[in-house]
Design a protein around this motif. Sequence first.
Motif, short mmCIF file in Angstrom:
data_model
loop_
_atom_site.label_atom_id
_atom_site.label_comp_id
_atom_site.label_asym_id
_atom_site.label_seq_id
_atom_site.Cartn_x
_atom_site.Cartn_y
_atom_site.Cartn_z
N PRO A 114 0.83 -1.21 0.00
CA PRO A 114 0.00 0.00 0.00
C PRO A 114 0.87 1.26 0.00
N PRO A 115 0.27 2.42 -0.28
CA PRO A 115 1.09 3.59 -0.60
C PRO A 115 1.56 4.46 0.56
N LEU A 116 0.99 4.33 1.76
CA LEU A 116 1.27 5.32 2.79
C LEU A 116 2.75 5.44 3.11
N GLY A 117 3.42 4.31 3.34
CA GLY A 117 4.83 4.37 3.69
C GLY A 117 5.67 5.00 2.61
N LYS A 118 5.39 4.67 1.35
CA LYS A 118 6.18 5.22 0.24
C LYS A 118 5.85 6.69 0.03
N MET A 119 4.62 7.09 0.31
CA MET A 119 4.31 8.52 0.26
C MET A 119 5.11 9.28 1.31
N LEU A 120 5.27 8.68 2.49
CA LEU A 120 6.07 9.33 3.52
C LEU A 120 7.53 9.40 3.12
N VAL A 121 8.02 8.38 2.39
CA VAL A 121 9.38 8.46 1.86
C VAL A 121 9.49 9.64 0.90
N GLY A 122 8.50 9.77 0.01
CA GLY A 122 8.49 10.91 -0.90
C GLY A 122 8.40 12.23 -0.16
N LEU A 123 7.62 12.26 0.91
CA LEU A 123 7.47 13.49 1.69
C LEU A 123 8.78 13.90 2.34
N ILE A 200 16.43 4.10 4.35
CA ILE A 200 15.23 4.58 3.65
C ILE A 200 14.39 3.37 3.30
N LEU A 201 13.64 2.89 4.29
CA LEU A 201 12.84 1.68 4.17
C LEU A 201 11.46 1.93 4.79
N LEU A 202 10.55 0.97 4.58
CA LEU A 202 9.21 1.07 5.15
C LEU A 202 9.12 0.46 6.54
N ASP A 203 10.10 -0.35 6.92
CA ASP A 203 9.96 -1.17 8.12
C ASP A 203 9.86 -0.36 9.40
N SER A 204 10.55 0.78 9.48
CA SER A 204 10.45 1.58 10.70
C SER A 204 9.03 2.10 10.88
#
Length: 752
Positions: A114-123, A200-204
Motif C-alpha cells: 500500500p502507498p502510505l509508507g512510500k508517500m512518507l518516503v516521498g514526503l 530509507i525503508l518502510l519497516d520503521s
Amino acid sequence: MSDHKGARRRGHKGAAVTHAVDADQNVPLYDDSGKDVQDKPRPGQVYRQTGGSSLEKLFMQNLVHITALVYTLLSFWTRFYRIGHAKNVVWDEAHFGKFGSHYIKREFYFDVHPPLGKMLVGLVGFLAGYDGQFDFKSGEAYPENVPFVAMRMMLASFGVGMVPLGWYTAVELGMSQWASHLVALMVLLDVGWLCISRFILLDSMLLFFTVLTVFCLAKFHNQQPRPFSFGWWTWLTFTGISIGLVTSVKMIGLFVTALVGLYTIEDLWEKFGNLQMTVYDQVKHWTARIFCLIVIPILVFMASFKIHFMILNHSGPGDAQMSSLFQAGLEGNEFSDSPLEIAFGSRVSLKNAGFGGGLLHSHAHLYPAGSGQQQITCYHHKDGNNEWDILPLWDEAPLNIEDPIRFLKHNDVIRLRHSMTTRNLHSHQVPAPITKLNHEVSCYGNETIGDYHDYWVVEVADDLIRGSRSNVDQIHALTTRLRFKHQVLGCYLYAGSAVLPQWGWKQIEVSCVPENNPKDMYTYWNVETHRNERLPVGDFKGFKSPFLRDFWHLNVAMMNSNNALIPDPDKEDILASQPFDWPFLYLGLRMCGWADNQTKFYLMGNPIVWWGGGASLIVALGAFLVYLGRMQRQYFVMNDDEWNHFLYVGKIALFGWVLHYAPFLIMGRVTYVHHYLPTLYFAVLMFGHMLDHFIFASRRVGFTAKGVAFGICASAVIGTFWWFKGVAFGIDGPILEHKGLLWRKTWNIYYQ
C-alpha cells in the motif's frame, strides 16, 4: 471458570491467601478499581504515592513520562549515530528511494505494498530538498545533491518513537516498573530493530504503527470501566486510526488488526453474557466497535490510496498494472494520438479487463511441452510484443487501403496477427500448460500460413461509458469491453492468475476456457493502444475511471503480484530464510556487499532478546497448562484479579505473536528475516510478562532478589547490544578482523 473462583484463593492444603500486599513492605496495595494503569500499582510495581515536597510529588507523579523522555533521548542516539556513515544505497533503499522519487516527479508506479509508507518516503525527500532525479541503483554511491542522511534521519524518527511507546505499553499492560524498564531496554537495544530503522525503508513505519496499535488497544482496555466516556471514545478511535495506518504501510498490518479483532470479539461476547446490560447499551457497544474499528480503518486505508492517485497524476512505469481508462486520465499518456473507433487493419494492444489484468503478449519462445508452438502470455509491462493486427479471415480478400473502412462490430470474426513475429493467435484441443482443463493458446503460422483455428468471434460485453451492449454501435478503444470466442472450439480467451514457470518468464498464463461465463472478468478484454493511419485521432478528454474501481483494481493487482513472489527452485537466494529460522535467530541477512572496502550491515537481532522472547512463549504455554491443572485440583495461589491480568497480557502477547508468525508458515512467497521484526515485539512483551509474573511481581521474591534479577537481565541486554552494535552501526574493514561475532555457526557473517 465460576466454579473455580474459590479455588484461586486456596493455597497448598487449604492455606488461605490474604488480601494482596506488597511482599517487601507488608503494605496493602491500593484498590485499583476504576483507575488507569498509572494510578494502580500492581504487585511488584514501585510507583507509589509519596509524601514530601510539592516538587518531589510532581516528580513522582510524572515519573512515567520522565522515564519515557529519557528513553526517547537514548533512542535518538542509537537511531542517529553514524546514520550517514554508509554513503551508498543499502539493500531495499534501491526500491523505496526510487518510489519516493516517483512521488516527487508525480509519476505513476506500481508496487506490492500500500502507498502510505512510500508517500512518507516521498514526503521526507521533498522536505529534505531532494529533486527526485536519482536512480537509487543498489550499491551506488549517493551524489552530493541527494540528501540521503536527512531522509534516513526523518524515517529513523519512527524507530525512535517505538521506544517510548514500548515503555508506555508495558506500563499500560500493568507490568511492574522492573518489567517495563526491561521491555523498553529490549526495544531500545535490539540490533535488528535498530538496523532496519536507519535506512530509507518502510519497516520503521510498519514497526511504529504496529506498536502504536498495541499501545492504543491497551489504553482502551484500561478505559473499559468507564464506557462511552471521552477517554473511552478517544482510545477506541485512535485504535481504529492506528489500524488504518499500519495496514496502509504494509498489508501485514492486517495481522495486528486481527489481534484487535479477537480482543473485540471476546469483549463483546462477555458483554453479551452480562444480563444486567440493557439491549440499548449492547447495541451502542456494537455500533461503536463497528464504526471505530471497521469503518474508520477502511476510510484511512482508502484515503491513502486517494491521495496516492491525486499525487501520481502523470504517466509512469506502473501504468500497465492499471485499467486502460485509468491510464487515459494520466497526464502524458500515449492515448492522445489514438483513434477512437476500431477497424480492420488497426494495430492494437489488448488489455485484460479483470482486476490486475495484463496485456496480451507473445514472444519468440516456444512452449516446452504441449504443441511446442510460440508462447502466448499476459504481461504487465509495455513493449512491442504486446501489439496485434486485426485482420480478415484467410478465405476473405486481403485488406486494401482503397476499400471503405470496415469498422469492427459485435459478432465479427477476425484473425489476430502478432505484429512482431507475424504469427496468428491460435487455439486447439491441447491442454493449457498450467490450467489443464483449458485449451492451450499459442501463436501459429505466419503472414501466409494458417487455418481456421486462427478465427475468433468478437463479442461486445458492454462499454464503461455508453453502458450495455445495446448502446454500443461501434467498438471503442479503452471503454468497450470485449470477449473473444474461438469459432471452432467455442472457448473464450482467458487470462487468470496462473503464473507460468521460468520458461514462460514468470508471466501470466493465457488459455481458452470452455465454460461460457459472462460474469468472468478474466475473459473480458479492451483495446488499449490503437494505431490506424486511416482513422482520425479520437477525443479522449473527460475519460476518467471511478475511484472505487481504481482502488479495487490496484489492490487486486498488489495481491496477485505479492502472491507471485515465490521462491525460484532454479535459483538460490542466499538472503532468504524460513520462518522456523527466525524465533531463535538461526540466520541473519547481509544487507549489502561484503568486500573489505565496504561498510557492512548484518540484519540480525540481539540474541538475548530473540532467544529470551522465543523461550518465554514456551514458558508461558507451560505455565498456563500447569495452572489449569492446579486449578482442577483446587490448588492455586492467584486471586481473580491476578489470574485475569496473567491471562490478559498473555493473550495479547501470545495471540499477537501467533497472528504475525503463523501466516508465514503457509505463505508460498519468499521470506526474509526482517519479516519477523513485527512478530518479535509480541515475544518481547511476553518476555517482560513472564519475568514480571515469576520474579518482579511475585510476593515470594524479595526486593533485593528482584533488583539482582533485573540487573542481570538488563546487563545481558545492554552487553549483547554493545557486543553486536557494529552489525547495525556498520562494520568497516575486513570482516575477519572483527572477532567474536559468530555465536551460531549458521550465521554467514564470516563466510558465504
